[in-house]
Design an enzyme around this catalytic site. Structure first.
Site, PDB file in Angstrom:
ATOM      1  N   TRP A 117      30.676-101.476  49.563  1.00 59.93           N
ATOM      2  CA  TRP A 117      30.833-100.269  48.749  1.00 59.93           C
ATOM      3  C   TRP A 117      32.259 -99.757  48.874  1.00 59.93           C
ATOM      4  O   TRP A 117      33.008-100.178  49.755  1.00 59.93           O
ATOM      5  CB  TRP A 117      29.836 -99.179  49.193  1.00 59.93           C
ATOM      6  CG  TRP A 117      29.598 -98.151  48.127  1.00 59.93           C
ATOM      7  CD1 TRP A 117      30.099 -96.891  48.057  1.00 59.93           C
ATOM      8  CD2 TRP A 117      28.806 -98.326  46.954  1.00 59.93           C
ATOM      9  NE1 TRP A 117      29.673 -96.270  46.904  1.00 59.93           N
ATOM     10  CE2 TRP A 117      28.876 -97.134  46.217  1.00 59.93           C
ATOM     11  CE3 TRP A 117      28.052 -99.379  46.449  1.00 59.93           C
ATOM     12  CZ2 TRP A 117      28.224 -96.956  44.992  1.00 59.93           C
ATOM     13  CZ3 TRP A 117      27.399 -99.212  45.233  1.00 59.93           C
ATOM     14  CH2 TRP A 117      27.486 -98.010  44.522  1.00 59.93           C
ATOM     15  N   ASP A 167      38.207 -91.739  45.055  1.00 58.90           N
ATOM     16  CA  ASP A 167      37.898 -90.410  44.519  1.00 58.90           C
ATOM     17  C   ASP A 167      36.382 -90.228  44.389  1.00 58.90           C
ATOM     18  O   ASP A 167      35.603 -91.034  44.895  1.00 58.90           O
ATOM     19  CB  ASP A 167      38.599 -90.206  43.170  1.00 58.90           C
ATOM     20  CG  ASP A 167      38.144 -91.192  42.092  1.00 58.90           C
ATOM     21  OD1 ASP A 167      37.257 -92.027  42.361  1.00 58.90           O
ATOM     22  OD2 ASP A 167      38.685 -91.122  40.972  1.00 58.90           O
ATOM     23  N   GLU A 170      34.668 -93.220  43.175  1.00 63.97           N
ATOM     24  CA  GLU A 170      34.807 -94.438  43.975  1.00 63.97           C
ATOM     25  C   GLU A 170      35.752 -95.425  43.307  1.00 63.97           C
ATOM     26  O   GLU A 170      35.485 -96.623  43.207  1.00 63.97           O
ATOM     27  CB  GLU A 170      33.412 -95.014  44.270  1.00 63.97           C
ATOM     28  CG  GLU A 170      32.700 -94.095  45.235  1.00 63.97           C
ATOM     29  CD  GLU A 170      31.192 -94.068  45.128  1.00 63.97           C
ATOM     30  OE1 GLU A 170      30.637 -94.613  44.173  1.00 63.97           O
ATOM     31  OE2 GLU A 170      30.561 -93.475  46.024  1.00 63.97           O
ATOM     32  N   GLU A 326      22.343 -89.636  34.872  1.00 65.86           N
ATOM     33  CA  GLU A 326      23.720 -89.529  35.356  1.00 65.86           C
ATOM     34  C   GLU A 326      24.680 -89.306  34.193  1.00 65.86           C
ATOM     35  O   GLU A 326      25.562 -88.460  34.255  1.00 65.86           O
ATOM     36  CB  GLU A 326      24.104 -90.796  36.118  1.00 65.86           C
ATOM     37  CG  GLU A 326      25.488 -90.769  36.735  1.00 65.86           C
ATOM     38  CD  GLU A 326      25.733 -91.955  37.643  1.00 65.86           C
ATOM     39  OE1 GLU A 326      25.988 -91.748  38.840  1.00 65.86           O
ATOM     40  OE2 GLU A 326      25.663 -93.103  37.149  1.00 65.86           O
TER      41      GLU A 326
END
Length: 375
Positions: A117, A167, A170, A326
């Site tokens: 990640w 940020d 990502e 989202e």
């Protein structure tokens, strides 16, 4: 912003938002970003979770918020040795590499994840300090049980606040991001004001807040508005949060007004807010949670008509099952990229708990919700 038809049953949607968040919260207090989305399932972010907790706290669910801050505290304390090593290395002038910094997300049990990640992000640690102290102040609570973890978090942020990192989205770990600096400064300021840290530690935190203010004024502002990162003129939808709810930028200031105006001008279509103009994630759609941040900032300026329009747009994105996504399809910035992400991770995260929480937070700010404790 363009007026948008609100959801036909706002009371049901707000109740559903509370229920979705409460039902998905783990016994230890962690909030999953999304219970069904393949890339998010099983993980809790400090950033997302802190804003979720703030929404629940403001909407009259203090017990839920408090359990999340208990989770944050336990995670920070569990990684106390790692924080000490990070702080020590920075003090010695030999900062640790990014892969040895604290991650943005943990498993629901508070452990380090094993999936690859984009993990080094500082904003969530400032956000939890800010949200925790806001919660304690809002409900007249003694935050002392979170103090040991707050002290460690302040040390971590003071040691590393100006490092480039990923940020909110990502992305772009080569930059220092204005929203990240804002979250860090808001958290440190809150820790000082609520006496979570005192003495020399408080002095160091105050110094960082002052330095962030200077950096934002000198390198994070162009043409009178905040920018996505230091050295660009482009805006980012996350910048609204620095006006409200974080309150780092005075809502009545020219800086706040110009920042919101450029977000509306460059990142808004038919009432919904994009992340940034070059966004290609799922084709680059508009985000309900960012639209709620924008509405909160407008509300903080007393611009209630614009705040209500933002709320109505966000509410209108709910599915028939009253779940908030989202982001939404339609008016995509780069439609050619949508299918690539669907093939990789499946359809857009729905529900996204952060979206539900921001709708609750904005509803509370514009008096559309009964904020009496419901738990």
């Amino acid at each position: 912003m363009t007026p948008h038809h609100p959801h036909p049953d706002l009371a049901a949607l707000l109740t559903r938002s509370r229920e979705v968040i409460a039902a998905q919260q783990a016994d230890n207090g962690a909030y999953p970003a999304s219970p069904t989305f393949s890339a998010y399932r099983g993980y809790c972010w400090f950033r997302d979770g802190s804003f979720i907790a703030d929404g629940m706290s403001a909407a009259g669910e203090p017990e839920s918020a408090g359990r999340f801050f208990d989770w944050c505290s336990a995670v920070v304390l569990r990684h106390a040795d790692a924080i000490a090593e990070i702080v020590g290395a920075a003090a010695a002038g030999a900062p640790l590499p990014d892969d040895r910094m604290l991650p943005a997300r943990f498993t629901m049990g508070g452990e380090l994840g094993h999936d690859q990640w984009w993990d080094f992000q500082l904003d969530g640690y400032g956000t939890w300090l800010w949200a925790m102290t806001e919660h304690a102040n809002r409900h007249g609570l003694d935050p002392d049980r979170w103090r040991p973890a707050a002290v460690l978090t302040v040390d971590y942020l003071v040691s590393s606040w100006d490092r480039p990192c990923y940020d909110w989205w990502e992305e772009h770990d080569e930059h220092v991001h204005v929203s990240t600096l804002g979250c860090v400064a808001a958290g440190l300021r809150a820790a000082v004001e609520h006496e979570m840290v005192v003495g020399e530690r408080a002095d160091r935190a105050r110094d960082v807040v002052a330095r962030v203010d200077d950096v934002l004024a000198s390198r994070g502002t162009v043409d009178g508005h905040l920018t996505k990162w230091l050295g660009t003129r482009e805006p980012d939808g996350s910048l609204s949060a620095l006006v409200a709810p974080l309150g780092l930028v005075d809502p009545g200031s020219e800086l706040a007004g110009r920042t919101l105006d450029v977000i509306e001008r460059e990142l808004s279509t038919d009432g919904g807010i994009y992340r940034f103009r070059a966004d290609t994630f799922y084709g680059g759609g508009r985000w309900p949670l960012l639209t709620c941040f924008y509405g909160l900032a407008r509300a903080a300026r007393g611009e209630l008509e614009q705040a209500r329009a933002a709320f109505d747009w966000a509410a209108s994105t709910a599915t028939d099952d009253l779940l908030l996504p989202e982001q939404v399809d339609g008016s995509l910035l780069d439609p050619s990229m949508r299918q690539e992400w669907v093939d990789r991770w499946g359809t857009v995260a729905t529900p996204l708990l952060w979206s539900h929480a921001m709708l609750l937070r904005l509803a509370a700010a514009i008096d559309l919700i009964d904020t009496e404790e419901t738990s």
